[in-house]
Design a protein around this motif. Structure first.
Motif, PDB file in Angstrom:
ATOM      1  N   GLU A  39       0.836  -1.201   0.000  1.00 29.78           N
ATOM      2  CA  GLU A  39       0.000   0.000   0.000  1.00 29.78           C
ATOM      3  C   GLU A  39       0.872   1.252   0.000  1.00 29.78           C
ATOM      4  O   GLU A  39       0.553   2.251  -0.651  1.00 29.78           O
ATOM      5  N   ASN A  40       1.972   1.192   0.730  1.00 21.62           N
ATOM      6  CA  ASN A  40       2.928   2.296   0.780  1.00 21.62           C
ATOM      7  C   ASN A  40       4.339   1.696   0.857  1.00 21.62           C
ATOM      8  O   ASN A  40       4.690   1.062   1.859  1.00 21.62           O
ATOM      9  N   SER A  59       4.015  -0.372  -5.737  1.00 22.52           N
ATOM     10  CA  SER A  59       2.934   0.298  -5.005  1.00 22.52           C
ATOM     11  C   SER A  59       1.579  -0.134  -5.535  1.00 22.52           C
ATOM     12  O   SER A  59       1.368  -0.191  -6.754  1.00 22.52           O
ATOM     13  N   ASN A  61      -2.137   1.139  -4.263  1.00 20.20           N
ATOM     14  CA  ASN A  61      -2.988   1.864  -3.323  1.00 20.20           C
ATOM     15  C   ASN A  61      -4.347   2.124  -3.958  1.00 20.20           C
ATOM     16  O   ASN A  61      -4.625   1.666  -5.072  1.00 20.20           O
ATOM     17  N   LYS A  62      -5.189   2.858  -3.238  1.00 25.85           N
ATOM     18  CA  LYS A  62      -6.552   3.082  -3.721  1.00 25.85           C
ATOM     19  C   LYS A  62      -6.599   3.883  -5.020  1.00 25.85           C
ATOM     20  O   LYS A  62      -7.580   3.810  -5.763  1.00 25.85           O
ATOM     21  N   ASP A  63      -5.521   4.640  -5.318  1.00 23.61           N
ATOM     22  CA  ASP A  63      -5.501   5.460  -6.528  1.00 23.61           C
ATOM     23  C   ASP A  63      -5.071   4.682  -7.771  1.00 23.61           C
ATOM     24  O   ASP A  63      -5.497   5.003  -8.877  1.00 23.61           O
ATOM     25  N   ASN A  64      -4.224   3.681  -7.593  1.00 20.38           N
ATOM     26  CA  ASN A  64      -3.729   2.945  -8.774  1.00 20.38           C
ATOM     27  C   ASN A  64      -4.144   1.479  -8.763  1.00 20.38           C
ATOM     28  O   ASN A  64      -3.582   0.670  -9.501  1.00 20.38           O
ATOM     29  N   GLU A  65      -5.105   1.133  -7.907  1.00 25.18           N
ATOM     30  CA  GLU A  65      -5.464  -0.273  -7.707  1.00 25.18           C
ATOM     31  C   GLU A  65      -5.868  -0.981  -8.991  1.00 25.18           C
ATOM     32  O   GLU A  65      -5.438  -2.110  -9.259  1.00 25.18           O
ATOM     33  N   LYS A  66      -6.678  -0.345  -9.821  1.00 26.33           N
ATOM     34  CA  LYS A  66      -7.150  -1.001 -11.042  1.00 26.33           C
ATOM     35  C   LYS A  66      -5.993  -1.289 -11.994  1.00 26.33           C
ATOM     36  O   LYS A  66      -5.839  -2.405 -12.506  1.00 26.33           O
ATOM     37  N   LYS A  67      -5.169  -0.280 -12.222  1.00 25.77           N
ATOM     38  CA  LYS A  67      -4.041  -0.439 -13.139  1.00 25.77           C
ATOM     39  C   LYS A  67      -3.059  -1.483 -12.630  1.00 25.77           C
ATOM     40  O   LYS A  67      -2.613  -2.365 -13.384  1.00 25.77           O
ATOM     41  N   GLN A  68      -2.729  -1.408 -11.345  1.00 24.63           N
ATOM     42  CA  GLN A  68      -1.761  -2.342 -10.789  1.00 24.63           C
ATOM     43  C   GLN A  68      -2.313  -3.762 -10.692  1.00 24.63           C
ATOM     44  O   GLN A  68      -1.566  -4.732 -10.833  1.00 24.63           O
ATOM     45  N   PRO A  96      -6.777  -1.315   0.121  1.00 20.35           N
ATOM     46  CA  PRO A  96      -6.884  -1.783  -1.263  1.00 20.35           C
ATOM     47  C   PRO A  96      -6.453  -3.237  -1.410  1.00 20.35           C
ATOM     48  O   PRO A  96      -5.746  -3.778  -0.560  1.00 20.35           O
TER      49      PRO A  96
END
Length: 286
Positions: A39-40, A59, A61-68, A96
């Motif tokens: 997450e971090n 990384s 996290n909630k901002d890149n979860e879909k891509k990652q 996430p």
């Protein structure tokens, strides 16, 4: 380890405060996997460095979860092994990673969960409110109206209710609990679980709010709120105290309003009270 790591996702809990709470199995997994999805990264690196673990981190996290998640699925399909970790505690619980796990199930990729720390369960075990059943609600809504609506909807929940809250909103949330649930409901606040300044304190909601306001340090750090479940009245018998309240109110209110207010004051079934006063309307001025 006598395990095959081909194409597997490990869900790895990490300490919520005390680094010694990590398991030997978790450390072994973090050493052996091909990728650690954190997450971090900076936060996870503190843990890895403490145990002299060097591995490749990315990384998520909630901002890149879909891509990652899409990227990690490709790596898993290639036979890579991945460990999913959050900043603290068991991943997915308010963190996430759920999207990645769903995709793993869709592609028949094995997901292996490891047991470990969880603030909600740890706090509940020391609360004195431990039951076979409980209700976990995560973080209370930050918006006042949403928070009040949620609390009101849970006012008759018979299981202990667990919330997470921040130091910035704890006083407001306690006030909302008093207004929407019950000022006399027993509540336990567990703060900084497993850390140096850990504290666990229980009291009625109104007393607990007063206690918090007396000292700012009492609500610093990460907070778990555990609200005791609603207790149904053991005695559902109409008594003189209920009737006295009704007749006082009847001097100022309509029959319907008097019944409604009385039933709320005494937590008595309003239909039973209404039927009683109708049947006995000739005994007193109804």
């Amino acid at each position: 380890m006598n395990q095959n790591y081909t194409g597997m996702l490990y869900v790895v809990p990490t300490p919520i405060g005390n680094l010694l709470d990590i398991t030997h199995r978790a450390l072994e997994v973090l050493k052996k996997v091909n990728i650690i999805a954190a997450e971090n990264i900076q936060h996870t690196n503190i843990l890895l460095q403490h145990f002299n673990i060097k591995n490749y981190l990315i990384s998520m996290n909630k901002d890149n979860e879909k891509k990652q998640s899409d990227h990690l699925i490709k790596e898993l399909k290639k036979g890579k092994t991945i460990a999913l970790v959050s900043n603290a505690g068991t991943p997915i619980i308010n963190d996430p990673g759920n999207l990645l796990i769903k995709k793993c199930h869709n592609f028949n990729i094995q997901v292996i969960p490891l047991p470990g720390p969880c603030a909600a369960i740890t706090a509940l075990s020391a609360s004195g409110l431990m039951y076979n059943r409980f209700c976990y609600e995560g973080f209370l809504p930050s918006k006042k109206t949403e928070r009040q609506n949620l609390l009101y909807s849970l006012r008759k929940e018979t299981r202990p209710i667990i919330f997470y809250e921040t130091k910035y909103r704890i006083l407001e949330s306690m006030q909302d609990i008093i207004e929407q649930i019950d000022k006399n409901r027993y509540i336990v606040i567990a703060r900084e679980i497993t850390k140096k300044w850990e504290s666990i304190y229980g009291a009625t909601a109104i007393s607990l709010l007063k206690w918090l306001k007396e000292e700012k340090n009492r609500y610093k750090g990460e907070i778990v709120i555990i609200i005791d479940g609603y207790k149904k009245l053991k005695n559902d018998t109409l008594n003189q105290k209920i009737l006295d309240t009704f007749f006082i109110l009847r001097n100022f209110c309509t029959l319907k309003t008097s019944v409604l207010i009385t039933s709320k004051i005494h937590d008595f079934n309003k239909n039973n009270l209404y039927q009683y006063v109708i049947k006995n309307k000739n005994d007193k001025i109804i």
